[in-house]
Design an enzyme around this catalytic site. Structure first.
Site, short mmCIF file in Angstrom:
data_model
loop_
_atom_site.label_atom_id
_atom_site.label_comp_id
_atom_site.label_asym_id
_atom_site.label_seq_id
_atom_site.Cartn_x
_atom_site.Cartn_y
_atom_site.Cartn_z
N HIS A 201 -8.83 -9.93 0.93
CA HIS A 201 -8.68 -9.67 2.35
C HIS A 201 -9.80 -10.44 3.03
CE1 HIS A 201 -7.74 -7.07 5.94
NE2 HIS A 201 -8.80 -7.76 6.31
N ASP B 45 2.41 -6.87 2.67
CA ASP B 45 1.29 -6.04 3.14
C ASP B 45 1.85 -4.77 3.79
OD1 ASP B 45 -1.66 -6.28 5.30
OD2 ASP B 45 -1.19 -5.06 3.54
N HIS C 179 0.88 -1.18 0.00
CA HIS C 179 0.00 0.00 0.00
C HIS C 179 0.91 1.23 0.00
CE1 HIS C 179 -3.63 -2.39 1.20
NE2 HIS C 179 -2.71 -3.12 1.81
N1 LIG Z 1 -3.42 -4.48 6.72
C1 LIG Z 1 -3.80 -3.45 7.43
O1 LIG Z 1 -3.88 -3.53 8.65
N2 LIG Z 1 -4.11 -2.29 6.81
C2 LIG Z 1 -4.17 -2.10 5.36
C3 LIG Z 1 -5.52 -2.45 4.80
C4 LIG Z 1 -5.72 -3.92 4.80
O2 LIG Z 1 -5.01 -4.59 4.06
O3 LIG Z 1 -6.55 -4.37 5.57
C5 LIG Z 1 -3.95 -0.63 5.06
O4 LIG Z 1 -4.10 -0.27 3.88
O5 LIG Z 1 -3.63 0.13 6.00
ZN LIG Z 2 -3.16 -4.96 2.60
ZN LIG Z 3 -5.73 -6.64 3.93
#
Ligand SMILES: NC(=O)N[C@@H](CC(=O)O)C(=O)O
Ligand SMILES: [Zn+2]
Ligand SMILES: [Zn+2]
Length: 399
Positions: free
Chosen positions: A156, A265, A52
């Protein structure tokens, strides 16, 4: 460009020479003239199918330049960026807007996911990469679970109605979003399509993934961290960190070949956001610059075989999304990373390139790559940035 050195080739470490042309590995031979030596162990660049990088919309947390720069320094030469940006990427115009913004800032190769919606058949012609959120972070349009043929759909899998939204510490967060909510979510997907299950956090989910013939990933934090570490909000992530014994069980599954791939992630939030009360702090952990170096340290101390590391960090991720990467073989992209296996360093937030400026791995031992080559262009040499913005968009599903 011609390089020579020791590199991982079809399961062995060989001495030889690699000729690179137009960003691809053209020829591999025992020796060639006019080569430049690269010292240490040369591996294929790592591939991260789940990051992200927060652009557009949340650039205070990370942006595509700092995210791809961090990836490069961590030995990751291809990333796939998630669609939960602002605006989310859920149609052609939001995809094109994002591509136009981020392409000039890419230090490594990249691809972009769409949100999975009713327009998937049209969108997959642009890029057959989709994200299905069964949690609350970015809800898919309501209604039945969608699927689309001949596409890579990362899920997810935390059932929305099963989870409790507030928690007061890491142990409570684990209980608020228990493994059973992940198991129930994956159960709902059985028979509904071919999915890739993101951030699997329980061994109970693995058997279901096998039954559903789903591929799946485990994140570094569900392997190296657990809910009883004194991380506070910095360990708050969805799905939550689990008990120490579960992390150890997942590590065993990884060693015995029952985990398809690792994906980071990488989900950064600012220190200011993380310094809030636990229930208010956002969930997410930055990982992209530290996980490959930690895995390489595990190889160094004999906790993980090199062939297994190459499989889960490079080879299998490339195969899952159908890109000619993840191997040092003729015809593959010339994405290479090189390590001096004696150059062990302690991870320090101040040395990393994240915009958020923190890491939960402070003090962990790691082996960072001294050289990183993307598409035949040297991006990092002697641990320094020497080339910028060499990354390009890669449509998946080509191979
Ligand atoms: N993994 C997380 O805890 N957060 C992710 C969103 C997600 O993948 O759930 C995010 O984009 O912040
Ligand atoms: Zn994620
Ligand atoms: Zn996720």
């Amino acid at each position: 460009m011609r390089i020579e050195g020791k590199f991982y080739y079809k399961g062995d470490i060989v001495e030889g020479a690699i000729e690179i042309e137009d960003g691809k590995i053209k020829r591999i031979k025992k020796s060639m003239i006019g080569t430049k030596e690269i010292k240490g162990l040369i591996l294929p660049g790592a591939i991260d199918l789940h990051v992200h990088f927060r652009e557009p919309g949340y650039e205070e947390k990370e942006d595509f330049y700092t995210g791809t720069l961090s990836a490069a320094f961590g030995g990751v030469t291809f990333i796939m960026d998630m669609p939960n940006t602002n605006p989310p990427v859920k149609d052609i115009s939001s995809f094109q807007d994002k591509l136009r913004r981020v392409a000039p800032k890419a230090n490594v190769d990249f691809s972009l996911y769409f949100m999975l919606g009713n327009n998937a058949e049209i969108l997959k012609e642009v890029n057959p990469a989709f994200k299905l959120y069964m949690g609350e972070t970015t809800n898919v349009e309501g209604g039945e679970i969608k699927s689309v043929e001949n596409a890579f759909i990362s899920v997810h899998a935390e059932l929305s109605e099963c989870i409790r939204r507030e928690s007061k510490n890491l142990r409570d967060h684990d209980l608020a979003r228990p493994e059973s909510c992940e198991v129930k979510a994956v159960k709902m997907l059985l028979g509904k399509g071919n999915y890739h299950i993101a951030h699997v956090s329980s061994i109970d989910t693995i058997d279901l993934c096998k039954a559903g013939r789903f591929t799946y990933e485990v994140t570094p934090h569900h392997l190296f961290l657990h809910r009883d570490m004194p991380l506070g909000t910095y360990g708050k992530v969805n799905p939550p960190l689990r008990a120490k014994w579960m992390a150890e069980k997942l590590w065993e599954e990884l060693i015995n070949g029952r985990i398809d791939i690792v994906a980071s992630d990488h989900a950064p939030h600012t220190i200011e956001e993380k310094e809030q009360e636990f229930f208010a702090a956002p969930a997410g952990i930055p990982e992209v610059e530290t996980y490959v170096p930690i895995f390489m340290y595990m190889v160094k101390i004999g906790k993980l075989h090199l062939s297994r590391a190459v499989e889960i960090l490079m080879q299998r991720p490339a195969e899952l999304v159908g890109v000619k990467k993840g191997k040092i073989e003729e015809g593959y992209d010339a994405d290479l990373i090189a390590f001096n296996l004696n150059d062990i360093k302690k991870i320090r937030a101040k040395d990393l390139h994240y915009k958020c400026g923190w890491t939960p791995y402070e003090g962990f031992n790691a082996l960072f790559p001294h050289t990183v080559i993307v598409g035949g262009e040297t991006v990092v040499e002697n641990y320094e940035l020497v080339g910028e913005r060499t990354g390009k968009f890669v449509r998946i599903g080509g191979e």
